[in-house]
Design a protein around this motif. Structure first.
Motif, PDB file in Angstrom:
ATOM      1  N   LEU A  58      25.099  18.466  67.690  1.00  0.00           N
ATOM      2  CA  LEU A  58      26.483  18.251  68.136  1.00  0.00           C
ATOM      3  C   LEU A  58      26.695  16.832  68.645  1.00  0.00           C
ATOM      4  CD1 LEU A  58      26.815  21.584  70.128  1.00  0.00           C
ATOM      5  CD2 LEU A  58      27.710  21.099  67.858  1.00  0.00           C
TER       6      LEU A  58
ATOM      7  N   ASP B  61      30.396  15.896  69.092  1.00  0.00           N
ATOM      8  CA  ASP B  61      31.318  16.877  69.664  1.00  0.00           C
ATOM      9  C   ASP B  61      31.415  16.638  71.174  1.00  0.00           C
ATOM     10  OD1 ASP B  61      32.912  18.993  70.326  1.00  0.00           O
ATOM     11  OD2 ASP B  61      31.753  20.488  69.239  1.00  0.00           O
TER      12      ASP B  61
ATOM     13  N   LEU C  56      32.692  19.643  73.632  1.00  0.00           N
ATOM     14  CA  LEU C  56      31.719  20.691  73.958  1.00  0.00           C
ATOM     15  C   LEU C  56      30.583  20.135  74.812  1.00  0.00           C
ATOM     16  CD1 LEU C  56      30.699  23.572  73.706  1.00  0.00           C
ATOM     17  CD2 LEU C  56      29.580  22.917  71.575  1.00  0.00           C
TER      18      LEU C  56
ATOM     19  N   VAL D 160      29.497  21.359  78.603  1.00  0.00           N
ATOM     20  CA  VAL D 160      28.113  21.744  78.909  1.00  0.00           C
ATOM     21  C   VAL D 160      27.553  20.847  80.015  1.00  0.00           C
ATOM     22  CG1 VAL D 160      25.755  21.775  77.987  1.00  0.00           C
ATOM     23  CG2 VAL D 160      27.627  22.797  76.690  1.00  0.00           C
TER      24      VAL D 160
END
Length: 174
Positions: free
Chosen positions: A107, A110, A113, A117
């Motif tokens: 990822l 990204d 996201l 996190v």
């Protein structure tokens, strides 16, 4: 004549200094904002985390960890040792979780996201540090509130990072 693109140590130090200065400025600016009475205690925007994420995603894990540690040193100088310990635990947890997810989960780009996190890892890391400092696991009862705030602010910082990325990239150009 063929030249290879190498980074000069002085240039790297200057860039890291600029990033750290940006993180400090954002931290100070955030502390000047008024506390809204309807928000729960511990709710912070985390604007300086945008710089940490940039360092991690664009310069690598080592640079991301360096910014997280430097931010904790700044907290030590401006607040208190306990606040610096919480900042260090949250910052290291955040950078390591984002780096692991970016590498293992594929990822890398990204940001939204990864930012969520990172915010959740930051809050969780701080809760573990708080439990250690207080000598009690009762602090984890507050974790649901921090999870909600982590998701909200992770989205905000992820969006802001994506918007300002082209402007910050100008610092890293020749």
């Amino acid at each position: 004549m063929v030249t290879t693109k190498r980074t000069h140590p002085a240039r790297e130090i200057a860039l890291m200094g600029l990033l750290f200065a940006m993180a400090m400025a954002l931290s100070v600016a955030e502390s000047l904002l008024p506390v809204l009475p309807m928000l729960p205690p511990g709710f912070k925007l985390g604007l300086s985390n945008i710089v940490t994420m940039y360092a991690l995603f664009m310069l690598g894990v080592r640079k991301g960890l360096t910014i997280a540690v430097l931010k904790s040193c700044f907290v030590l100088l401006t607040r208190a040792p306990v606040a610096a310990f919480l900042s260090l635990c949250g910052g290291l947890a955040s950078v390591l979780c984002m780096a692991l997810l970016a590498k293992v989960g594929g990822l890398r780009r990204d940001y939204l996201l990864l930012s969520v996190v990172g915010a959740l890892a930051h809050n969780t890391g701080q809760m573990f540090a708080c439990a250690l400092v207080m000598g009690s696991g009762l602090v984890f009862y507050y974790l649901p509130v921090l999870i909600v705030s982590g998701v909200v602010m992770g989205i905000v910082t992820g969006v802001v990072l994506k918007v300002v990325m082209p402007y910050i990239n100008k610092l890293n150009r020749n």
